[in-house]
Write an enzyme that holds these catalytic residues in place. Structure first.
Site, PDB file in Angstrom:
ATOM      1  N   GLU A  88      27.370  30.441  44.345  1.00  0.00           N
ATOM      2  CA  GLU A  88      28.114  31.603  43.859  1.00  0.00           C
ATOM      3  C   GLU A  88      29.501  31.679  44.484  1.00  0.00           C
ATOM      4  O   GLU A  88      30.462  32.084  43.824  1.00  0.00           O
ATOM      5  CB  GLU A  88      27.348  32.893  44.162  1.00  0.00           C
ATOM      6  CG  GLU A  88      26.079  33.053  43.344  1.00  0.00           C
ATOM      7  CD  GLU A  88      25.337  34.320  43.709  1.00  0.00           C
ATOM      8  OE1 GLU A  88      25.283  35.230  42.871  1.00  0.00           O
ATOM      9  OE2 GLU A  88      24.817  34.391  44.848  1.00  0.00           O
TER      10      GLU A  88
ATOM     11  N   LYS B 197      28.334  42.329  38.233  1.00  0.00           N
ATOM     12  CA  LYS B 197      28.395  40.871  38.112  1.00  0.00           C
ATOM     13  C   LYS B 197      27.856  40.517  36.722  1.00  0.00           C
ATOM     14  O   LYS B 197      26.727  40.858  36.381  1.00  0.00           O
ATOM     15  CB  LYS B 197      27.556  40.198  39.192  1.00  0.00           C
ATOM     16  CG  LYS B 197      27.574  38.668  39.112  1.00  0.00           C
ATOM     17  CD  LYS B 197      26.697  38.026  40.158  1.00  0.00           C
ATOM     18  CE  LYS B 197      27.438  37.982  41.463  1.00  0.00           C
ATOM     19  NZ  LYS B 197      26.750  37.105  42.444  1.00  0.00           N
TER      20      LYS B 197
ATOM     21  N   TYR C  63      47.310  54.810  39.154  1.00  0.00           N
ATOM     22  CA  TYR C  63      46.326  53.831  38.684  1.00  0.00           C
ATOM     23  C   TYR C  63      46.786  52.398  38.875  1.00  0.00           C
ATOM     24  O   TYR C  63      45.967  51.488  38.977  1.00  0.00           O
ATOM     25  CB  TYR C  63      45.896  54.101  37.233  1.00  0.00           C
ATOM     26  CG  TYR C  63      47.012  54.195  36.228  1.00  0.00           C
ATOM     27  CD1 TYR C  63      47.621  53.064  35.704  1.00  0.00           C
ATOM     28  CD2 TYR C  63      47.436  55.429  35.772  1.00  0.00           C
ATOM     29  CE1 TYR C  63      48.623  53.152  34.767  1.00  0.00           C
ATOM     30  CE2 TYR C  63      48.433  55.541  34.823  1.00  0.00           C
ATOM     31  CZ  TYR C  63      49.032  54.395  34.326  1.00  0.00           C
ATOM     32  OH  TYR C  63      50.035  54.491  33.393  1.00  0.00           O
TER      33      TYR C  63
END
Length: 118
Positions: free
Chosen positions: A21, A98, A53
Site C-alpha cells: 500500500e 480509501k 476553503y
C-alpha cells in the site's frame, strides 16, 4: 455557527499497513466540514474573516502526502492543522475514504470520520 464544506477532494496517496500500500498507493476521497462564525466575513467581504476553503484544501493535500498506517492518523493531522492555521474554525469533521481497499472483497471504499473541536 455556519459551515464551510469541501466535498469529494480526490487524491492519490500511500497510506496503509501493508507494505504494498505504501509502495503502490491508492485513490482516496477526503470530505471536510468546519463550523465557524462567518457573520463577520459576510459583512466585511474579507478573506481573513472566513474559513478559507483554499487553505483547507491545501492542508488536506499536504497531509495526505505524508504516508500513515491508519486513516485516523491522517485525519487527526488534517484537523490539527485546520485548528492551528484557521483561527475562526470552532470545530469540524474530516472524513477520509480509501477507494477500492485491498481487503479481499468487492468493496467500493472504506472510510473513517474524525470530529474535532477547539
Amino acid at each position: 455557527m455556519h459551515h464551510v464544506r469541501l466535498k469529494n477532494i480526490r487524491l492519490y496517496a500511500y497510506h496503509g499497513c501493508l507494505p504494498e500500500e505504501t509502495l503502490i498507493g491508492s485513490d482516496y476521497r477526503v470530505d471536510i466540514k468546519v463550523k465557524a462564525p462567518l457573520g463577520k466575513a459576510a459583512q466585511s467581504d474579507e478573506l481573513k474573516d472566513t474559513a478559507d476553503y483554499v487553505t483547507i484544501h491545501k492542508i488536506a493535500e499536504e497531509e495526505m502526502k505524508t504516508p500513515s498506517k491508519l486513516l485516523e492518523h491522517v485525519a487527526r493531522r488534517i484537523a490539527e492543522r485546520i485548528l492551528k492555521e484557521i483561527p475562526v474554525v470552532a470545530s469540524g469533521k474530516v472524513k477520509v475514504a480509501k477507494i477500492n481497499p485491498p481487503i479481499g472483497g468487492d468493496v467500493a471504499s472504506v472510510s473513517i470520520s474524525y470530529s474535532f473541536t477547539r
